[in-house]
Every structure is written in C-alpha cells, then in structure tokens.
Design an enzyme around this catalytic site. Structure first.
Site, PDB file in Angstrom:
ATOM      1  N   ASP A 113     -46.262  -8.804 -26.772  1.00  0.00           N
ATOM      2  CA  ASP A 113     -46.344  -8.446 -25.355  1.00  0.00           C
ATOM      3  C   ASP A 113     -47.825  -8.402 -24.943  1.00  0.00           C
ATOM      4  OD1 ASP A 113     -44.363  -7.183 -23.170  1.00  0.00           O
ATOM      5  OD2 ASP A 113     -46.365  -6.292 -22.980  1.00  0.00           O
ATOM      6  N   GLU A 169     -43.920 -11.229 -19.565  1.00  0.00           N
ATOM      7  CA  GLU A 169     -45.079 -11.363 -20.454  1.00  0.00           C
ATOM      8  C   GLU A 169     -44.691 -11.163 -21.917  1.00  0.00           C
ATOM      9  OE1 GLU A 169     -45.116  -6.972 -19.190  1.00  0.00           O
ATOM     10  OE2 GLU A 169     -44.393  -8.911 -18.472  1.00  0.00           O
TER      11      GLU A 169
END
Length: 537
Positions: A399, A443
């Site tokens: 992430d 993301e």
C-alpha cells in the site's frame, strides 16, 4: 439396323440420366454437410464473442460500454461482423462501426434471424444487407449475461467465401458429367469396345477423383472448424499438420511462423509479393526451402503466405515427396492448399485478437499490471496444484503510504504518477513469469511469489523502497510503501485466509509508522504477527 441403333440411343440417354441423378444426389449430400459445418463454425465464433462480451461489459457503467465497443471495433475483420443486441433488438455492440454510429442503426427485430429467436434457440439466415447489397450468412443466438440480462449475439459473414468453396466442387462435378457424356457419345462413333474400355477406365478415375476431392473438402471443412476453436498458435498449426498427414500423404508441408521481431521474411518470395508463389526451377527456389527439397528429392514447391488483417504471420510451403522428381502440384490441390493457408491465417489472427482481448480484460488500464480478477483466478488455479505438490509461496500486500495526502497536496495527476511508478518498480523486481504483480484496487497492490522466503521478501522490500527513493515526485516527495507478507503453507489458502493474514500484516505495518514490512504469524490466532522494519536513514 435402325431398331438396334434406336435401342442403343435410348440406352445411352437413360443411363446418362441415371448418372446425372446419382451425381446430383451425391452433390446434394456433400453440400448439405458443408453447410452444416459452416453453421457449427459460426456458432463457435459466436460463443467466443459472447464470452468476451460477458467478461468486459457492465450495463450500468457507461464507460464499460464504450470500452466493450472499442474492443470489438479494434478487433474487427473485413469478412466477419459481430453484433450484440438486447432482447428488443437494439444494437449494443457492433464490430464494424464506431460507437458513435451505433445509434443510427435501425431496430434489428425486423430481420428474420432476430425475430425467429422468439420461437427457437438459434437461427441461420441468408439475406441481402440493406446497406451494401451484399449477401451475408447470419447466425444469431440468445444468451444470458452474468447479471441475468437477456441478449442476442449475431455473427455475419459474406456468402462469397462459402460459395467459392461450393463452386469449386460444382465445377468438378460438371467436368465429370461433361467428360463422361462426351466419352460415352464418342463410343457410338468409333470402335465400340475400345472406346467403352477407355471410357470405363476414365470414368473410374474421375469417380475416384470426385470421391477424393469431396472427401478432401469435407476434411478441410472439419479442420477449419477445429481451427476456429483453437486457443493457441500451436493448436492451430497441429490441426493443419494432422490434416496434411492424413489427407495428403504424398506431399511435404512446412509451416513457418515469423517471430515478432521479423517484419519481412526476405528469403520467401510469397511473403515478398503477398500472394502464392510457385517455383519449378532451381534458380527460383525460396532460400528457406532448399534443405527440405534436397532431403525429400523435390523439384518444385509452392509457398502460400499466411496473411490476415493486414498482418503477415508466416508461410505455408508445399513440396511433393513422390519418387518422381518431376511431379508438380495439381491446380485442384493448389486451390485446396490456398484455402488451408487462408483459414490458418484467419484463425491465427483470431487467436492473436483473442489473446489481446483477454490481456486487456485482465489488465489494469492505468498501471498495466494484472487486475484483481486475474490475480485471484491465478491464485485459485495455483491452489489446486499446490495441494498435490507440496509447494511454498507468499502473498505480499503493498500500500502506498499517505496516498490521500499526495492527491490532496500535489493533485490527482501526481497520484496517478505515483501509482505508475510503483507498478514499474514492482515489475522490475519480480523474479520470473511465475511471480504475479497486480493492482488490487486504489493504491493497493499485491505480489504472488512461488518459493519466496522471509529473507528474500525483506530484500525485495528494500530494493523496491530504494528504487522509489531514487525517483521522487515533482516536488521532491519520496514515495514510501507499507508491505504485509503471509506464507503458504504456514497459513492456509482456503477461504482467502492467506490474503486476510497478509492484509493484517499490512495494517500492522501502517500502525507501526509505515515505510516497513511486517510478516504474518504462522498461527493466524495470534494477534501480533512477526515483523521486520526497513527504513531509509
């Protein structure tokens, strides 16, 4: 004497009539078989487009509609039109039109192949196209999408290509009838015994030729139908090679494909000139045939370029392997070989298009990594294999740290750039084709790596972090990532447990300050996974 001549004349016309009836009956049976095979081939192609449509079309999202139409339009073929419409006959996707032109099309329920679907599962109709005036064979069938909506798929091909195949067969039938009648008539004006003997011999040869030719055309149609459902280049080529082995045992056939780096095959005249090349003299031989011609003692060859959709896929080379070195390929067989080459080229183009569509459907458009659907499908397939082979693997959940802050302060363009930079970095750090890098959503990214150990995962995290540090964003901001890792078989793959534990490790990395890697415990019941932190000084 006159009575005897009359009897001979009556016998001649009666036997001629019987022969014509038998030949016409044979022609009808064979043509019916060819038409049935054509319909099965169109049905297979329709199923292929239905599969592609179901994979990438979502009715509620208009951008998905445009993407679906764009995919069909980019993969269009001059001799094949694919149409998807709703159950009311309104066109949704049309392969030969730009999406902006689809709204101009009339409702399709006025056409027989669509209207007949209300009483039957599929239809096969020959009719004139109202715009071009060209006769098309239309195959239509209904289907249900994954969201339980009713749709209609229609595949349309020009009648011309199929008529060419039938006409070739009909010409040979006509030649047989005319030749036989000519020889039979000649027997009444010359020595009866010799002419009858010669006519009988010639008739037998022609019958064998007709049977062989008819059989060849049926085998060609079967091979064409098989190639129409081939999934890879190798499958299509193997079908062709098997056809040559069983149907044409006295010739040598070689299929050579161009590699992606070869735009032109300079040692083949057929590819240079773009059509069939027949060489009967040594000075005209293609360079790529010389070794095989010496091996099989051949004196001539014919090359057929594999051309379709403006692309050159390779060349089909035919050489005779008979002991008679002067043997050449007959015009009849040359026509059949040309049909094989065209069919193979079209199916190679179809396979290439299918691969592109599958890749597009399974690829994230922004980062060009695999998407979530592809990642989980590969993971499920690997799970079935791993249970029997005692394999090891790891899931790495990744992430981007403070991604919302990047978007808020630098703008969404900088956020997109950060995602693309991370994707590029992940691609550079996977070890081989067995490692899978995918964008799971937003993301968040994921890696699946076979045989990965803790030390290797830690080293991979360090390499990725260092590469990201070497490529800051516009304002000098350095992208950092958090990573959570879970290992199989330490943690089960069932019920997505391995994914959940990798996610927990990722969240722990974020809670501990981000820019670090954490490892899930081998015992999922433990609340705190093992962790390793790697930070830039």
């Amino acid at each position: 004497m006159e009575s005897n001549t009359l009897r001979k004349s009556c016998f001649f016309w009666f036997s001629g009539l019987i022969l014509v009836v038998l030949v016409v009956a044979l022609q009808y049976v064979i043509e019916s078989k060819l038409k049935e095979n054509q319909r099965h081939q169109l049905s297979d192609i329709a199923n292929l487009y239905i599969t592609l449509f179901n994979q990438i079309y979502v009715e509620e999202l208009e951008p998905a509609y445009h993407e679906t139409q764009q995919v069909f339009y980019q993969g269009r073929q001059d001799d094949l039109i694919a149409t998807i419409m709703d159950e009311n006959g309104n066109v949704i996707v049309h392969s030969s039109l730009h999406w902006s032109e689809i709204s101009k099309l009339p409702n399709q329920r006025q056409f027989k192949e669509v209207s007949s679907l209300f009483t039957q599962d599929s239809s096969y109709v020959l009719r004139n196209d109202p715009q071009s005036g060209i006769k098309y064979l239309h195959f239509a069938t209904g289907f249900i999408s994954p969201d339980n909506m009713n749709y209609i798929a229609r595949i349309s091909v020009p009648q011309k290509s199929f008529i060419t195949l039938l006409n070739n067969f009909r010409i040979q039938i006509a030649v047989f009838i005319v030749t036989f009648i000519g020889f039979y008539w000649f027997s009444h004006t010359s020595e009866r015994k010799n002419v009858l003997k010669l006519a009988s011999k010639h008739t037998s040869e022609l019958e064998n030729t007709i049977k062989q030719t008819a059989g060849n055309y049926i085998e060609l149609q079967k091979a064409s139908s098989c190639m129409a459902v081939a999934n890879t280049y190798d499958e299509a080529i193997n079908i062709c090679q098997q056809l040559f082995t069983t149907t044409y045992p006295h010739i040598f056939a070689a299929i050579e494909l161009l590699t992606p780096s070869e735009k032109v095959r300079l040692d083949c005249w057929a590819i240079r000139i773009g059509h069939t090349y027949n060489a009967t003299k040594e000075e005209g031989f293609c360079a790529h045939t010389l070794t095989a011609m010496q091996k099989y003692n051949c004196r001539s060859h014919v090359c057929f370029p594999l051309l379709a959709e403006g692309n050159t896929f390779g060349v089909l080379t035919i050489m005779c392997t008979s002991e008679n070195k002067e043997t050449t390929i007959s015009k009849s067989n040359e026509t059949q070989f040309e049909f094989i080459a065209q069919s193979l080229a079209l199916n190679l183009a179809r396979i290439e298009l299918k691969d592109k569509l599958n890749k597009k459907a399974n690829t994230d458009s922004m980062t060009h990594l695999w998407n979530r659907r592809y990642f989980f499908s590969k993971l499920n397939k690997w799970q079935a294999k791993a249970e029997n082979l005692n394999l090891r693997a790891a899931i790495l959940m990744i992430d981007v740290d403070h991604f919302k802050s990047i978007n808020d302060t630098l703008g969404h363009e900088a956020g997109d750039k950060a995602l693309r930079l991370l994707a590029k970095t992940l691609k550079a750090n996977i070890r081989d084709e067995n490692d899978i890098a995918a964008r799971i959503g937003g993301e968040e990214f994921a890696l699946f790596c076979e045989g990965l150990e803790i030390e290797q995962a830690t080293a991979m995290f360090s390499r990725i972090s260092n590469m990201l540090a070497e490529h800051p964003l516009t304002n000098g901001k350095i992208i950092t990532i958090s990573m959570g890792v879970a290992f199989y078989p330490d943690i089960s793959l069932k019920n997505d447990e391995l994914i959940r534990q990798a996610d927990k490790a990722l969240y722990l990395a974020k809670e501990r300050g981000r820019n670090q890697i954490c490892f899930a415990s081998s015992n999922p019941l433990k609340s705190v996974p093992n962790s390793t932190t790697t930070r830039r000084s």
